[in-house]
Write an enzyme that holds these catalytic residues in place. Structure first.
Site, short mmCIF file in Angstrom:
data_model
loop_
_atom_site.label_atom_id
_atom_site.label_comp_id
_atom_site.label_asym_id
_atom_site.label_seq_id
_atom_site.Cartn_x
_atom_site.Cartn_y
_atom_site.Cartn_z
N GLY A 39 0.97 -1.08 -0.10
CA GLY A 39 -0.06 -0.05 -0.06
C GLY A 39 0.91 1.29 -0.06
O GLY A 39 0.56 2.17 -0.71
N CYS A 40 2.05 1.30 0.78
CA CYS A 40 2.85 2.33 0.69
C CYS A 40 3.56 2.66 -0.55
O CYS A 40 3.46 3.80 -0.93
CB CYS A 40 3.81 2.13 2.08
SG CYS A 40 3.02 2.14 3.66
N THR A 41 3.88 1.80 -1.23
CA THR A 41 4.55 1.62 -2.41
C THR A 41 3.49 2.26 -3.49
O THR A 41 3.87 3.25 -4.35
CB THR A 41 5.07 0.31 -3.12
OG1 THR A 41 6.05 -0.16 -1.93
CG2 THR A 41 5.52 0.50 -4.54
N ALA B 169 2.97 6.15 -2.70
CA ALA B 169 4.43 6.78 -3.35
C ALA B 169 4.35 6.95 -4.63
O ALA B 169 4.48 7.95 -5.18
CB ALA B 169 5.58 6.15 -2.61
#
Length: 147
Positions: A44-46, A49
Site C-alpha cells: 500500500g505504501c508503494t 508513493a
C-alpha cells in the site's frame, strides 16, 4: 484521531532521505502535502508513493510541496526512493516525534493520514480512512483542492 482542519500545523525539524535537515518553516508561503504512511516498500505504501511520483510535476506546477513521512530511517528511505524513482523528500521520523505531534501514531508506525497545510501553516484538509485510496491518492488530493 488526527488533527482538525483549521489547526496550526505543528512545527518540525527532521532529517530527509539524504540526511539533510528539513523544517516545516522551510516551506512558508507554499502549500505542503504532508503524507504519513506506515512503512517503506510495503504494498500500500508503494502504491501511494508511486501515485505521488506519477503526479509530481502537477504538484510542482502548482507550487505545492510533497513530503512523505514514516518512522523508517534514512537508509530505508534512500533504498525506497531509489527503487521507485521518488522525486520528493521522505522524512525520517525515527523517534516518532513528528508522528506523535500530528496525532497519527499507530502501534510503532505512522498511520496513513495526509495533511494539506497552507502557506501560513494552517491545516486545510485531512485525508484518512475511507477517503484515502493509495493508488489514486495524489490525483484525489489535486481534485479535492481544485488544483
Amino acid at each position: 484521531m488526527s488533527l482538525a482542519v483549521g489547526t496550526a500545523a505543528p512545527a518540525f525539524t527532521v532529517k530527509d532521505t539524504n540526511g539533510n535537515t528539513v523544517s516545516l518553516s522551510d516551506f512558508a508561503g507554499k502549500t505542503v502535502v504532508l503524507y504519513f504512511y506506515p512503512k517503506d516498500d510495503t504494498p500500500g505504501c508503494t502504491l501511494e508513493a508511486q501515485s505521488f511520483r506519477d503526479n509530481y510535476t502537477e504538484y510542482q506546477g502548482k507550487d505545492m510541496v510533497v513530503l512523505g513521512v514514516s518512522m523508517d530511517d534514512e537508509a530505508s528511505h534512500k533504498m525506497f526512493t531509489e527503487k521507485y524513482g521518488l522525486p520528493f523528500q521522505l522524512l525520517a521520523d525515527v523517534d516518532g516525534a513528528l508522528t506523535k505531534a500530528y496525532d497519527v501514531e499507530g502501534a510503532g508506525y505512522s498511520k496513513r493520514v495526509t495533511y494539506v497545510i497552507d502557506g501560513s501553516g494552517q491545516i486545510t484538509k485531512v485525508f484518512e480512512g475511507a477517503n484515502l485510496k493509495t493508488q489514486t491518492h495524489a490525483q484525489d488530493i489535486l481534485a479535492e483542492l481544485g488544483a
